[in-house]
Motif scaffolding. Structure first.
Motif, mmCIF file in Angstrom:
data_model
loop_
_atom_site.group_PDB
_atom_site.id
_atom_site.type_symbol
_atom_site.label_atom_id
_atom_site.label_comp_id
_atom_site.label_asym_id
_atom_site.label_seq_id
_atom_site.Cartn_x
_atom_site.Cartn_y
_atom_site.Cartn_z
ATOM 1 N N PHE A 14 -5.853 0.102 0.612
ATOM 2 C CA PHE A 14 -4.653 -0.605 0.181
ATOM 3 C C PHE A 14 -4.862 -2.091 0.403
ATOM 4 C CE2 PHE A 14 -2.394 3.487 1.227
ATOM 5 C CZ PHE A 14 -2.021 3.751 -0.084
ATOM 6 N N VAL A 15 -4.181 -2.875 -0.401
ATOM 7 C CA VAL A 15 -4.245 -4.326 -0.231
ATOM 8 C C VAL A 15 -3.224 -4.711 0.835
ATOM 9 C CG1 VAL A 15 -3.907 -6.545 -1.387
ATOM 10 C CG2 VAL A 15 -4.953 -4.632 -2.622
ATOM 11 N N PHE A 41 -7.511 -2.612 3.516
ATOM 12 C CA PHE A 41 -7.869 -1.729 4.623
ATOM 13 C C PHE A 41 -7.886 -0.288 4.131
ATOM 14 C CE2 PHE A 41 -3.572 -0.507 4.747
ATOM 15 C CZ PHE A 41 -3.433 0.561 5.612
ATOM 16 N N ALA A 43 -6.825 3.352 4.180
ATOM 17 C CA ALA A 43 -5.792 4.272 4.661
ATOM 18 C C ALA A 43 -6.394 5.662 4.818
ATOM 19 C CB ALA A 43 -4.629 4.301 3.693
ATOM 20 N N PHE A 62 -0.685 9.927 14.597
ATOM 21 C CA PHE A 62 0.301 8.909 14.947
ATOM 22 C C PHE A 62 0.747 8.144 13.700
ATOM 23 C CE2 PHE A 62 -2.160 9.390 18.989
ATOM 24 C CZ PHE A 62 -1.168 10.101 19.638
ATOM 25 N N ASN A 63 1.741 7.285 13.883
ATOM 26 C CA ASN A 63 2.247 6.489 12.754
ATOM 27 C C ASN A 63 1.103 5.731 12.080
ATOM 28 O OD1 ASN A 63 5.117 5.716 14.722
ATOM 29 N ND2 ASN A 63 5.072 7.057 12.973
ATOM 30 N N GLY A 64 1.112 5.786 10.768
ATOM 31 C CA GLY A 64 0.121 5.022 10.017
ATOM 32 C C GLY A 64 -1.265 5.638 9.973
ATOM 33 N N SER A 65 -1.405 6.885 10.439
ATOM 34 C CA SER A 65 -2.745 7.491 10.480
ATOM 35 C C SER A 65 -3.212 7.998 9.115
ATOM 36 C CB SER A 65 -2.780 8.622 11.518
ATOM 37 O OG SER A 65 -1.745 9.537 11.270
ATOM 38 N N GLY A 66 -2.294 8.078 8.148
ATOM 39 C CA GLY A 66 -2.699 8.461 6.791
ATOM 40 C C GLY A 66 -2.183 9.807 6.311
ATOM 41 N N LYS A 67 -1.304 10.439 7.078
ATOM 42 C CA LYS A 67 -0.803 11.782 6.734
ATOM 43 C C LYS A 67 -0.092 11.812 5.375
ATOM 44 C CE LYS A 67 1.852 11.842 10.367
ATOM 45 N NZ LYS A 67 1.578 10.503 10.932
ATOM 46 N N SER A 68 0.878 10.905 5.217
ATOM 47 C CA SER A 68 1.647 10.893 3.965
ATOM 48 C C SER A 68 0.753 10.512 2.795
ATOM 49 C CB SER A 68 2.805 9.906 4.049
ATOM 50 O OG SER A 68 3.622 10.245 5.115
ATOM 51 N N THR A 69 -0.161 9.597 3.042
ATOM 52 C CA THR A 69 -1.082 9.183 1.971
ATOM 53 C C THR A 69 -1.919 10.381 1.521
ATOM 54 O OG1 THR A 69 -1.139 6.989 2.961
ATOM 55 C CG2 THR A 69 -2.870 7.490 1.377
ATOM 56 N N MET A 78 -0.820 10.029 -5.999
ATOM 57 C CA MET A 78 -1.784 8.952 -5.759
ATOM 58 C C MET A 78 -3.168 9.424 -6.178
ATOM 59 S SD MET A 78 -1.156 7.020 -2.183
ATOM 60 C CE MET A 78 0.299 6.027 -1.954
ATOM 61 N N HIS A 206 6.270 14.991 12.799
ATOM 62 C CA HIS A 206 6.027 14.552 14.175
ATOM 63 C C HIS A 206 6.638 15.545 15.160
ATOM 64 C CE1 HIS A 206 4.203 10.712 13.330
ATOM 65 N NE2 HIS A 206 5.098 10.535 12.369
#
Ligand SMILES: Nc1ncnc2c1ncn2[C@@H]1O[C@H](COP(=O)(O)OP(=O)(O)OP(=O)(O)O)[C@@H](O)[C@H]1O
Length: 242
Positions: A14-15, A41, A43, A62-69, A78, A206
């Motif tokens: 992602f930008v 970076f 994801a 954890f938050n931002g680890s890429g699960k939803s992506t 996506m 979570h």
């Protein structure tokens, strides 16, 4: 065994920052446009995931680890930069709740709109309509425009439409936290029913106690990489640092 989901070596960048100062852009220009002006970076980094038909998998991290992506790649909303994603059978995703809903339409019209987006024919929606509103407990509000719905009502209707599509693969992203407790229980029971029928389930949450009840397998993500893939109890223990 039949593979339901086959994720092979996917990466997604992602930008981080699109805008640059004039000075930065000028320096970049006079240096002959070398390098990339935008900061990026990863994801997801070279993620592999094979899920057999009927498996119940929790994506943890954890938050931002890429699960939803990762879930969005499985659902097809996506596209990866590299690697491939293949799914077998009808996939229904509860990822961005009510993403297919139109605010100015009534609950009833949205059931038809969303149902069609999720691959149901008009006749199938007609046939399942009563059951959809009954499960959602929307009752008298079915002809109200959904922009006047509370977030919980929105969730109920979206969840109900999605489960009534009879998906072979069901993707759920943290939505269970939105509804009230009785509805959460009902959703969990429905999810367990789908799993017992042999549907494939991928859940992002979570709520580790909850996923341990619903899923058999846990995949832990950390900074976009799979760091553990195995039994749910071991995965939960890893995440809790045990
Ligand atoms: N469309 C996007 N554009 C830019 N960055 C994004 C986009 N979508 C996700 N990201 C970034 O990718 C990273 C992974 O996000 P993701 O939503 O997959 O994490 P997550 O593990 O589901 O987190 P959480 O537990 O907080 O929901 C985050 O740093 C997020 O900011």
């Amino acid at each position: 065994m039949t593979t339901a989901i086959e994720v092979q070596g996917i990466s997604k960048q992602f930008v981080l920052r699109h805008t640059r100062s004039l000075k930065e852009a000028f320096i970049w220009l006079i240096k002959g446009r070398k390098g990339d002006l935008s900061e990026k970076f990863h994801a997801l980094k070279d993620v592999d995931l094979m899920v057999e038909q009927g498996e119940t998998v929790a994506l943890l991290g954890f938050n931002g680890s890429g699960k939803s992506t990762l879930l969005k790649h499985i659902s097809g909303v996506m596209i990866p930069d590299t690697g491939s994603v293949r799914t077998r059978g009808k996939v229904a995703g509860l990822i961005e709740v009510g993403a297919g809903f139109h605010h100015d339409l009534s609950g009833r019209d949205n059931v038809y709109l969303n149902g069609a987006i999720l691959g149901m024919t008009e006749a199938q929606i007609d046939e399942r309509f009563e059951s959809i509103i009954e499960f959602a407990e929307i009752g008298q509000f079915i002809d109200t425009e959904v922009k006047f719905y509370s977030s919980g009502m929105y969730l109920r209707l979206a969840f109900s439409v999605a489960v009534h599509t009879n998906p072979e693969v069901f993707l759920v992203d943290e939505i269970l936290a939105v509804g009230d407790e009785p509805f959460q229980k009902k959703c969990i029971a429905k999810i367990q029913e789908l799993a017992a029928e042999g549907r494939t389930l991928v859940v992002v949450s979570h709520d580790l106690d909850l996923v341990a009840r619903i899923c058999e397998r846990g995949v832990v993500l950390d900074h976009g990489e799979v760091t553990f893939d195995g039994g749910i109890h071991e995965a939960v223990a890893k995440l809790r640092g045990a």
